[in-house]
Enzyme design. Structure first.
Site, short mmCIF file in Angstrom:
data_model
loop_
_atom_site.label_atom_id
_atom_site.label_comp_id
_atom_site.label_asym_id
_atom_site.label_seq_id
_atom_site.Cartn_x
_atom_site.Cartn_y
_atom_site.Cartn_z
N TYR A 35 108.31 5.47 -53.72
CA TYR A 35 107.16 6.32 -53.43
C TYR A 35 107.61 7.54 -52.63
O TYR A 35 107.21 8.68 -52.93
CB TYR A 35 106.11 5.53 -52.66
CG TYR A 35 104.84 6.28 -52.36
CD1 TYR A 35 103.84 6.40 -53.33
CD2 TYR A 35 104.63 6.88 -51.12
CE1 TYR A 35 102.67 7.09 -53.07
CE2 TYR A 35 103.46 7.57 -50.85
CZ TYR A 35 102.49 7.67 -51.82
OH TYR A 35 101.33 8.36 -51.56
N SER B 296 102.21 13.55 -49.94
CA SER B 296 102.09 12.49 -48.95
C SER B 296 102.98 12.81 -47.76
O SER B 296 104.05 13.42 -47.92
CB SER B 296 102.52 11.14 -49.55
OG SER B 296 102.58 10.14 -48.55
#
Length: 286
Positions: free
Chosen positions: A166, A153
Site C-alpha cells: 500500500y 495517502s
C-alpha cells in the site's frame, strides 16, 4: 457564496467523474457534487453498491438524469476508455476528474504474494494512470477550467511499517501526481490543475470496521476540507482527523525526510535506537 462555488470547474452544469464512487470519500464527493448542481458520473465495480450510490446521488441532483453510473474496474484501461466515452457521449468532457478508487488489502511482506502486490499496484497506481490517460485528451482539447484530483495517502509519505505494498502504491502515486501538476501548468493553452488529496484517518470501506471510530473523519468531512483547499489552490490537500493535527503530520513528515538528510536508518521513527529522539522531535516547537 461558498468557497467551492467560486471555482469555475465546480459550477452548476459542469461535469464530475469519480472513481471508487460507491462508498466512502468517493460517494461523499458524488453526493456533494450532485447537490452543487454538477452532472455526476459514478464509477466503481458493478453491483448493488454502485446502483445504490447512484440512486443516492440522483436524489440530491438538480435532475435525476444528471447522474450516470458506469461499472468500472480501474485496473483495466479498457474500462476507463469506456467510461471516458460514455461520459463524453452523455455529458461532455469532465471538469472534475477524481481518481479516487483504491484498495487497502495487505498482501504481506516484500518477498511474498506477488499476485497481491500486482493487484494493489494495478488499482492504486495504475488505476489513476489509466484514468488520467483515458480522460486527459478530452480535457486538454479546450481552455475550459478543469481539475484532476488523485486520492493519495499519508502512508505514501511517511511509509510506516505494516503494509509495504500500500505504501509503495501511494508513494508512487504522489510522485505521479506531482509530475502531472508540473506538466499541466507548463502546457500552453490549458486551464487544468492537478491536486493530491491526502486523507487522514477516514471511515471508509478500507477502515475494516462496521462503526466509525471516534478518531476518524467521515467522508463528508474530507470532502468539505477538499473543497476549501481547492478554493485556495492547494496542491497538497493534507487532511487532519480527530486524532491527528496538521502540526503532528508536519512533524512526522519532516522526520521522515530527515532520515535521508541525516543519513539515519530507514524508517528510523520505528527504530529502537531513535525512540527517544523521535519523541523529543514531536514535543519540540519546531
Amino acid at each position: 457564496m461558498s468557497q467551492a462555488s467560486s471555482l469555475p470547474a465546480l459550477s452548476p452544469g459542469k461535469v464530475a467523474v469519480i472513481t471508487g464512487a460507491a462508498s466512502g470519500i468517493g460517494l461523499a464527493a458524488a453526493k456533494r457534487f450532485a447537490q452543487m448542481g454538477l452532472k455526476v458520473v459514478l464509477a466503481d465495480l458493478g453491483g448493488e453498491k454502485l446502483d445504490a450510490a447512484a440512486a443516492e446521488a440522483a436524489g440530491l441532483a438538480h435532475a435525476p438524469d444528471d447522474v450516470l453510473a458506469v461499472p468500472t474496474d480501474v485496473s483495466r484501461f479498457e474500462d476507463l476508455q469506456v467510461l471516458a466515452e460514455r461520459t463524453a457521449s452523455q455529458f461532455g468532457a469532465p471538469n472534475v476528474l477524481m481518481n479516487n478508487a483504491g484498495i487497502g488489502d495487505n498482501p504481506g511482506g516484500v518477498g511474498e504474494n506477488l499476485a497481491g502486490w500486482r493487484r494493489m499496484l494495478d488499482v492504486n497506481l495504475w488505476g489513476v494512470i489509466h484514468g488520467v490517460q483515458a480522460f486527459l485528451p478530452q480535457m486538454v482539447a479546450d481552455t475550459e477550467p478543469r481539475v484532476v484530483i488523485n486520492t493519495g495517502s499519508k502512508q505514501g509519505i511517511t511509509t510506516p511499517p505494516g503494509n509495504a505494498a500500500y505504501n509503495v502504491s501511494k508513494a508512487a502515486l504522489k510522485a505521479y501526481t506531482e509530475a502531472l501538476a508540473h506538466e499541466l501548468r507548463n502546457t500552453p493553452g490549458t486551464a487544468i490543475s492537478a491536486h493530491l488529496l491526502i486523507p487522514g484517518f477516514t471511515f471508509t470501506g478500507i477502515t475494516g470496521v462496521a462503526e466509525k471510530p471516534a478518531g476518524a473523519w467521515t467522508g463528508e468531512q474530507v470532502v468539505d476540507f477538499m473543497l476549501a483547499s481547492l478554493a485556495r489552490g492547494d496542491f497538497y490537500i493534507l487532511c487532519p482527523d480527530n486524532n491527528v493535527t496538521r502540526e503532528m503530520d508536519e512533524k512526522r513528515m519532516a522526520w521522515a525526510m530527515g532520515d535521508v538528510i541525516e543519513n539515519r536508518p530507514a524508517l528510523s521513527r520505528w527504530h529502537p535506537d531513535f525512540t527517544d529522539a523521535f519523541a523529543a522531535h514531536m514535543q519540540s516547537d519546531r
